[in-house]
Design a protein around this motif. Sequence first.
Motif, PDB file in Angstrom:
ATOM      1  N   SER A   8      48.723  59.244   7.903  1.00 10.50           N
ATOM      2  CA  SER A   8      50.022  60.022   8.155  1.00 10.50           C
ATOM      3  C   SER A   8      49.679  61.548   8.047  1.00 10.50           C
ATOM      4  N   THR A   9      50.673  62.343   8.792  1.00  7.92           N
ATOM      5  CA  THR A   9      50.768  63.661   8.954  1.00  7.92           C
ATOM      6  C   THR A   9      51.471  64.373   7.673  1.00  7.92           C
ATOM      7  N   GLY A  10      52.254  63.568   6.880  1.00 13.27           N
ATOM      8  CA  GLY A  10      52.810  64.226   5.818  1.00 13.27           C
ATOM      9  C   GLY A  10      52.768  63.209   4.816  1.00 13.27           C
ATOM     10  N   ILE A  36      47.876  51.016   9.636  1.00 10.18           N
ATOM     11  CA  ILE A  36      48.198  51.252  10.792  1.00 10.18           C
ATOM     12  C   ILE A  36      47.829  52.623  11.122  1.00 10.18           C
ATOM     13  N   THR A  37      47.276  52.809  12.217  1.00 12.17           N
ATOM     14  CA  THR A  37      46.801  54.153  12.583  1.00 12.17           C
ATOM     15  C   THR A  37      46.919  54.287  14.073  1.00 12.17           C
ATOM     16  N   GLY A  38      46.566  55.519  14.768  1.00 16.78           N
ATOM     17  CA  GLY A  38      46.305  55.860  16.084  1.00 16.78           C
ATOM     18  C   GLY A  38      45.068  55.101  16.803  1.00 16.78           C
ATOM     19  N   GLN A  77      47.931  49.240  15.739  1.00 21.00           N
ATOM     20  CA  GLN A  77      48.108  50.611  16.478  1.00 21.00           C
ATOM     21  C   GLN A  77      49.970  51.100  16.553  1.00 21.00           C
ATOM     22  N   ALA A  78      50.041  52.382  16.146  1.00 20.61           N
ATOM     23  CA  ALA A  78      51.406  52.826  16.355  1.00 20.61           C
ATOM     24  C   ALA A  78      51.300  54.262  16.454  1.00 20.61           C
ATOM     25  N   SER A  79      52.720  54.794  16.859  1.00 24.00           N
ATOM     26  CA  SER A  79      52.593  56.263  16.959  1.00 24.00           C
ATOM     27  C   SER A  79      54.171  56.619  16.601  1.00 24.00           C
ATOM     28  N   GLY A  80      54.452  57.875  16.187  1.00 30.17           N
ATOM     29  CA  GLY A  80      55.817  58.350  15.716  1.00 30.17           C
ATOM     30  C   GLY A  80      56.171  58.116  14.417  1.00 30.17           C
TER      31      GLY A  80
END
Lengths: 296, 125
Positions: B7-9, B70-72, B91-94
């Motif tokens: 995660s970015t946050g 879950i990651t890129g 794999q997922a994004s967003g």
Amino acid sequence: MKQITILSGKGGVGKSSITASLAIALSKHKKIICADCDVDASNLALVFGVEPKDYEEWASITTNKKARVDLSKCTSCKKCVEECYFKAIDWDSKKNIPVFKEFGCEGCGVCELVCPNKAIELYDVKNAKIGYGETKYGFTVVSGQLEMGESGSGKVVSAVKELAKKKAGDSDVMLVDSAAGIGCPVIASITGSDYVIGVCEPTPSGFADLKRALLVVGHFNIPYGIIINKYDINEEYSKKIEEFAKEKGAKVLAKIPYDKSFTDALVNLVPLIVFNPKFEALFDGIVSRLSCDGII
Amino acid sequence: MKIVVSSTGDSIDSQIDMRFGRCAYFLLVDVEDNEIKSVSAVKNEGAAQAHGAGVVAAQQVGNMKPDKLITGNLGPNASGIINQLGIETYQASGNIKDAVMQLAEGKLPKLENIVPGHSGVGNIE
């Protein structure tokens, strides 16, 4: 924003020269930003004629630790000297104290662990600085530079890319000049890329190193194309590279003939495409191929 | 089902960090009957490493003992460890909440099954 990374595996095959000219050709159609992730030998900015004094700002970053000793707690047991795998601690037999050699220390922390008196601690060292400058060609270039004796690392590369993202604004494309080799800094360079361009010269070492670098790219399932530089110095070998590309379903984006302008452009701190406009058509061709394939 | 997300946050409304080894945070999300029961965030220790970020991050995720990840994308070093630990990777994004719900409904692709959509991808030799 799309991220296109240019790598070569082997150094000295024209990666940065090609990146700079491609950047200028791309910037005619798209808003771009360049990230020089070849922090061991960062010179993309120089190819654009941006010298370190022209940078807008420099920020230091820390990726390493080194050991230091508090002599008031040292009982001269010599354990640190005996256990240092890197022989980075000398023994001063006159003063009966350990002497820590800054450039030998790898920051592994064994001395801190074995010291019975807790006289040794690891401290952060600033081992790279990153910054950005404006090129004459209407886009920004972000760069990293290592301090003396430090090695390029994924963390420095990631910091360069993060700064590039911050400075990117509404850019359409981030062009990344990758580190050489196939290790940690390369992995950090290509992570998050939408497309990779492998630059190669038709020599056994150039081809072998490119294949090794593309293994890492393949691991990340990132599509790639190949540019053969100086293809006419060994046309037979260039054919081998083309066959390899065909086998892998990769496009050969360009075959660039040997030309002394490459060196002359570097000497004059001007990108190839500006120094010798006859190359414009070639790089415009690469841009249109990328555009046709939906990469940009 | 325990799911770890790069995660970015530090909240469930953050975006997925497409990098694994150098993502900012790992989110541990507990999902039962298609409902999020709990969320906790830890800083990724891998991000601070000069070298070997993927290895440190994979160790950290291993210690969180998730069922799924879950990651890129996973780098070569991280994927070796994650595969050995038997953690299924998707794999997922967003948005993270959306991705977690999609995973719960069985709608996310497994990372190993992802077929490249472009030319020039594949194992070399």
